[in-house]
Write a protein that holds these residues in place. Structure first.
Motif, PDB file in Angstrom:
ATOM      1  N   ALA A 123      -9.661   3.298   7.858  1.00 30.19           N
ATOM      2  CA  ALA A 123      -9.532   2.791   6.496  1.00 30.19           C
ATOM      3  C   ALA A 123      -9.640   1.277   6.509  1.00 30.19           C
ATOM      4  CB  ALA A 123      -8.197   3.226   5.894  1.00 30.19           C
ATOM      5  N   ARG A 124     -10.105   0.753   5.400  1.00 32.02           N
ATOM      6  CA  ARG A 124     -10.238  -0.699   5.249  1.00 32.02           C
ATOM      7  C   ARG A 124      -9.521  -1.130   3.981  1.00 32.02           C
ATOM      8  NH1 ARG A 124     -13.152  -4.495   7.633  1.00 32.02           N
ATOM      9  NH2 ARG A 124     -13.603  -6.419   6.498  1.00 32.02           N
ATOM     10  N   LYS A 125      -8.814  -2.240   4.045  1.00 31.93           N
ATOM     11  CA  LYS A 125      -8.056  -2.740   2.908  1.00 31.93           C
ATOM     12  C   LYS A 125      -8.978  -3.039   1.729  1.00 31.93           C
ATOM     13  CE  LYS A 125      -4.470  -6.104   1.693  1.00 31.93           C
ATOM     14  NZ  LYS A 125      -5.099  -6.601   0.455  1.00 31.93           N
ATOM     15  N   GLU A 126      -8.609  -2.493   0.564  1.00 28.65           N
ATOM     16  CA  GLU A 126      -9.367  -2.707  -0.659  1.00 28.65           C
ATOM     17  C   GLU A 126      -8.678  -3.762  -1.524  1.00 28.65           C
ATOM     18  OE1 GLU A 126     -12.228  -1.360  -1.076  1.00 28.65           O
ATOM     19  OE2 GLU A 126     -12.148   0.042   0.620  1.00 28.65           O
ATOM     20  N   LEU A 127      -9.403  -4.270  -2.515  1.00 29.35           N
ATOM     21  CA  LEU A 127      -8.853  -5.310  -3.379  1.00 29.35           C
ATOM     22  C   LEU A 127      -7.626  -4.827  -4.145  1.00 29.35           C
ATOM     23  CD1 LEU A 127     -12.136  -6.876  -4.826  1.00 29.35           C
ATOM     24  CD2 LEU A 127     -10.651  -7.806  -3.039  1.00 29.35           C
ATOM     25  N   GLY A 128      -7.599  -3.544  -4.489  1.00 29.27           N
ATOM     26  CA  GLY A 128      -6.484  -3.006  -5.264  1.00 29.27           C
ATOM     27  C   GLY A 128      -5.225  -2.764  -4.455  1.00 29.27           C
ATOM     28  N   ASP A 129      -5.316  -2.833  -3.118  1.00 25.78           N
ATOM     29  CA  ASP A 129      -4.147  -2.616  -2.269  1.00 25.78           C
ATOM     30  C   ASP A 129      -3.311  -3.891  -2.201  1.00 25.78           C
ATOM     31  OD1 ASP A 129      -5.156  -0.116  -1.824  1.00 25.78           O
ATOM     32  OD2 ASP A 129      -6.025  -0.608   0.129  1.00 25.78           O
ATOM     33  N   LYS A 130      -2.021  -3.764  -2.447  1.00 26.23           N
ATOM     34  CA  LYS A 130      -1.134  -4.926  -2.421  1.00 26.23           C
ATOM     35  C   LYS A 130      -0.923  -5.439  -1.007  1.00 26.23           C
ATOM     36  CE  LYS A 130       1.353  -3.716  -6.645  1.00 26.23           C
ATOM     37  NZ  LYS A 130       2.674  -3.428  -7.273  1.00 26.23           N
ATOM     38  N   ASN A 131      -0.944  -4.547  -0.036  1.00 23.01           N
ATOM     39  CA  ASN A 131      -0.789  -4.953   1.352  1.00 23.01           C
ATOM     40  C   ASN A 131      -1.477  -3.929   2.244  1.00 23.01           C
ATOM     41  OD1 ASN A 131       1.221  -2.764   1.834  1.00 23.01           O
ATOM     42  ND2 ASN A 131       2.490  -4.044   0.492  1.00 23.01           N
ATOM     43  N   PHE A 132      -1.566  -4.255   3.533  1.00 26.43           N
ATOM     44  CA  PHE A 132      -2.286  -3.381   4.458  1.00 26.43           C
ATOM     45  C   PHE A 132      -1.523  -2.094   4.722  1.00 26.43           C
ATOM     46  CE2 PHE A 132      -4.159  -2.518   8.789  1.00 26.43           C
ATOM     47  CZ  PHE A 132      -5.394  -2.145   8.290  1.00 26.43           C
ATOM     48  N   SER A 133      -0.191  -2.149   4.628  1.00 33.61           N
ATOM     49  CA  SER A 133       0.609  -0.933   4.812  1.00 33.61           C
ATOM     50  C   SER A 133       0.259   0.108   3.757  1.00 33.61           C
ATOM     51  CB  SER A 133       2.107  -1.272   4.743  1.00 33.61           C
ATOM     52  OG  SER A 133       2.482  -2.105   5.805  1.00 33.61           O
ATOM     53  N   GLU A 134      -0.005  -0.343   2.547  1.00 33.98           N
ATOM     54  CA  GLU A 134      -0.408   0.576   1.480  1.00 33.98           C
ATOM     55  C   GLU A 134      -1.743   1.226   1.810  1.00 33.98           C
ATOM     56  OE1 GLU A 134      -1.544   0.368  -3.266  1.00 33.98           O
ATOM     57  OE2 GLU A 134      -0.066  -1.044  -2.454  1.00 33.98           O
ATOM     58  N   THR A 135      -2.662   0.442   2.361  1.00 39.39           N
ATOM     59  CA  THR A 135      -3.967   0.974   2.769  1.00 39.39           C
ATOM     60  C   THR A 135      -3.809   2.077   3.803  1.00 39.39           C
ATOM     61  OG1 THR A 135      -4.970  -1.198   2.404  1.00 39.39           O
ATOM     62  CG2 THR A 135      -6.227   0.378   3.721  1.00 39.39           C
ATOM     63  N   ILE A 136      -2.974   1.804   4.805  1.00 41.96           N
ATOM     64  CA  ILE A 136      -2.746   2.785   5.870  1.00 41.96           C
ATOM     65  C   ILE A 136      -2.141   4.062   5.310  1.00 41.96           C
ATOM     66  CG2 ILE A 136      -1.427   3.263   7.971  1.00 41.96           C
ATOM     67  CD1 ILE A 136      -1.654   0.294   8.661  1.00 41.96           C
ATOM     68  N   LYS A 137      -1.129   3.915   4.443  1.00 46.34           N
ATOM     69  CA  LYS A 137      -0.428   5.085   3.927  1.00 46.34           C
ATOM     70  C   LYS A 137      -1.348   5.954   3.075  1.00 46.34           C
ATOM     71  CE  LYS A 137       3.047   7.738   3.794  1.00 46.34           C
ATOM     72  NZ  LYS A 137       3.475   8.390   5.029  1.00 46.34           N
ATOM     73  N   LYS A 138      -2.214   5.346   2.281  1.00 43.08           N
ATOM     74  CA  LYS A 138      -3.149   6.126   1.469  1.00 43.08           C
ATOM     75  C   LYS A 138      -4.076   6.950   2.359  1.00 43.08           C
ATOM     76  CE  LYS A 138      -3.438   3.218  -2.675  1.00 43.08           C
ATOM     77  NZ  LYS A 138      -4.324   2.351  -3.483  1.00 43.08           N
ATOM     78  N   ALA A 139      -4.567   6.333   3.413  1.00 41.72           N
ATOM     79  CA  ALA A 139      -5.457   7.053   4.328  1.00 41.72           C
ATOM     80  C   ALA A 139      -4.711   8.177   5.040  1.00 41.72           C
ATOM     81  CB  ALA A 139      -6.057   6.085   5.337  1.00 41.72           C
ATOM     82  N   GLU A 140      -3.466   7.915   5.455  1.00 40.07           N
ATOM     83  CA  GLU A 140      -2.665   8.947   6.105  1.00 40.07           C
ATOM     84  C   GLU A 140      -2.455  10.136   5.172  1.00 40.07           C
ATOM     85  OE1 GLU A 140       0.963   7.215   7.385  1.00 40.07           O
ATOM     86  OE2 GLU A 140       0.081   6.192   9.120  1.00 40.07           O
ATOM     87  N   MET A 141      -2.155   9.866   3.910  1.00 42.60           N
ATOM     88  CA  MET A 141      -1.931  10.940   2.936  1.00 42.60           C
ATOM     89  C   MET A 141      -3.181  11.776   2.743  1.00 42.60           C
ATOM     90  SD  MET A 141       0.427   8.866   0.196  1.00 42.60           S
ATOM     91  CE  MET A 141       0.557  10.232  -0.960  1.00 42.60           C
ATOM     92  N   ALA A 142      -4.341  11.115   2.763  1.00 36.48           N
ATOM     93  CA  ALA A 142      -5.592  11.860   2.634  1.00 36.48           C
ATOM     94  C   ALA A 142      -5.815  12.771   3.836  1.00 36.48           C
ATOM     95  CB  ALA A 142      -6.771  10.887   2.493  1.00 36.48           C
ATOM     96  N   ALA A 143      -5.493  12.250   5.023  1.00 37.06           N
ATOM     97  CA  ALA A 143      -5.648  13.056   6.237  1.00 37.06           C
ATOM     98  C   ALA A 143      -4.703  14.238   6.233  1.00 37.06           C
ATOM     99  CB  ALA A 143      -5.416  12.177   7.468  1.00 37.06           C
ATOM    100  N   VAL A 144      -3.453  14.018   5.823  1.00 40.64           N
ATOM    101  CA  VAL A 144      -2.471  15.097   5.753  1.00 40.64           C
ATOM    102  C   VAL A 144      -2.903  16.149   4.745  1.00 40.64           C
ATOM    103  CG1 VAL A 144      -0.118  15.682   5.058  1.00 40.64           C
ATOM    104  CG2 VAL A 144      -0.520  13.725   6.557  1.00 40.64           C
ATOM    105  N   ALA A 145      -3.415  15.703   3.592  1.00 40.42           N
ATOM    106  CA  ALA A 145      -3.877  16.640   2.567  1.00 40.42           C
ATOM    107  C   ALA A 145      -4.987  17.529   3.095  1.00 40.42           C
ATOM    108  CB  ALA A 145      -4.361  15.870   1.332  1.00 40.42           C
ATOM    109  N   LYS A 146      -5.914  16.939   3.818  1.00 37.82           N
ATOM    110  CA  LYS A 146      -7.025  17.722   4.363  1.00 37.82           C
ATOM    111  C   LYS A 146      -6.528  18.718   5.413  1.00 37.82           C
ATOM    112  CE  LYS A 146     -11.713  17.232   6.155  1.00 37.82           C
ATOM    113  NZ  LYS A 146     -12.753  16.289   6.634  1.00 37.82           N
ATOM    114  N   SER A 147      -5.592  18.280   6.240  1.00 34.35           N
ATOM    115  CA  SER A 147      -5.048  19.166   7.270  1.00 34.35           C
ATOM    116  C   SER A 147      -4.257  20.318   6.657  1.00 34.35           C
ATOM    117  CB  SER A 147      -4.152  18.367   8.229  1.00 34.35           C
ATOM    118  OG  SER A 147      -4.914  17.468   9.000  1.00 34.35           O
ATOM    119  N   LEU A 148      -3.506  20.032   5.590  1.00 35.12           N
ATOM    120  CA  LEU A 148      -2.754  21.091   4.914  1.00 35.12           C
ATOM    121  C   LEU A 148      -3.692  22.133   4.322  1.00 35.12           C
ATOM    122  CD1 LEU A 148       0.108  19.161   3.074  1.00 35.12           C
ATOM    123  CD2 LEU A 148       0.388  20.874   4.862  1.00 35.12           C
ATOM    124  N   ASN A 149      -4.743  21.688   3.682  1.00 34.75           N
ATOM    125  CA  ASN A 149      -5.685  22.634   3.080  1.00 34.75           C
ATOM    126  C   ASN A 149      -6.385  23.472   4.140  1.00 34.75           C
ATOM    127  OD1 ASN A 149      -5.103  21.868   0.468  1.00 34.75           O
ATOM    128  ND2 ASN A 149      -6.760  20.381   0.338  1.00 34.75           N
TER     129      ASN A 149
END
Length: 234
Positions: free
Chosen positions: A192-218
């Protein structure tokens, strides 16, 4: 709500890999094996199992009702990100709904829902969880936990880019017998790469992690549906 998952999924760079339980072959069981034995497979004393008890457990032929209720229990702790913002709250709800929706696509499942928190025992051992699921009149208990690790190496290459690995482990418990007939571990590697809408890099990481978890759950739900489709009926 859906738009958030679409945006986040674009951050993933590699596909999902899963290792799931396979259905037992029909010729595994001995002709003398009985699936109607009224004696419980697991005693209530909590002591060690005798060899004869282990033999009965190994020879148990799992059969389920034509349609089942699945009680879902998340074992990994909820992070503060769930209430970080409205976007994250919607993401969490969307992930749960998509996971439940995937489970309900099975013709063997008439209901999939989270085990009410009031019923979740403090001691999360198999006997207590089995009893809680029985009180909820669930035929099956599906417990899962997720785990993510970030590769620190990539921060030195580019401070605005990350690469990480997420896995989801799912365990299915047959409430009637206490048998665990199915498990699956589904994993994703993502960047993942930090986007303009992300307040910090931790937010960028967490969004990507949630996407990965969602895909694994499905994917885990898909693997479970395949297992249920090939499981005998009561």
């Amino acid at each position: 709500m859906t738009k958030y998952l679409i945006v986040i999924t674009m951050l993933l760079v590699t596909g999902c890999t899963s290792v799931a339980t396979a259905n037992r072959p029909n010729d595994y069981y001995r002709p003398s094996s009985s699936d109607t034995d009224s004696e419980p497979l697991f005693g209530s004393t909590g002591g060690s199992l005798a060899d004869s008890d282990i033999e009965r457990i190994l020879n148990y032929r799992l059969k389920l009702p034509k349609q089942n209720r699945i009680a879902i229990l998340r074992l990994s702790s909820q992070s503060y990100w769930r209430n970080y913002s409205n976007d994250f709250t919607q993401l969490n709800e969307s992930i749960s709904q998509n996971f439940i929706g995937q489970l309900r696509e099975s013709s063997r499942v008439y209901d999939a829902s989270f085990l009410p928190s009031m019923l979740v025992p403090e001691q999360r051992t198999v006997p207590y969880l089995r009893e809680a699921a029985a009180r909820y009149q669930a035929d099956l208990l599906l417990a899962y936990r997720s785990n993510c690790r970030t590769f620190e190496k990539y921060k030195f290459i580019d401070p605005n880019e990350t690469k990480a690995y997420c896995s989801v482990e799912v365990v299915l418990l047959d409430v009637r017998s206490g048998i665990v007939p199915f498990t699956v571990v589904s994993s994703n590697e993502f960047s993942a790469r930090k986007e303009l809408g992300d307040k910090n890099f931790s937010e960028t990481i967490k969004k990507a992690e949630m996407a990965a978890v969602a895909k694994s759950l499905n994917d885990s739900a898909y693997q479970l549906n395949l297992f249920l489709a090939n499981t005998g009926t009561l």
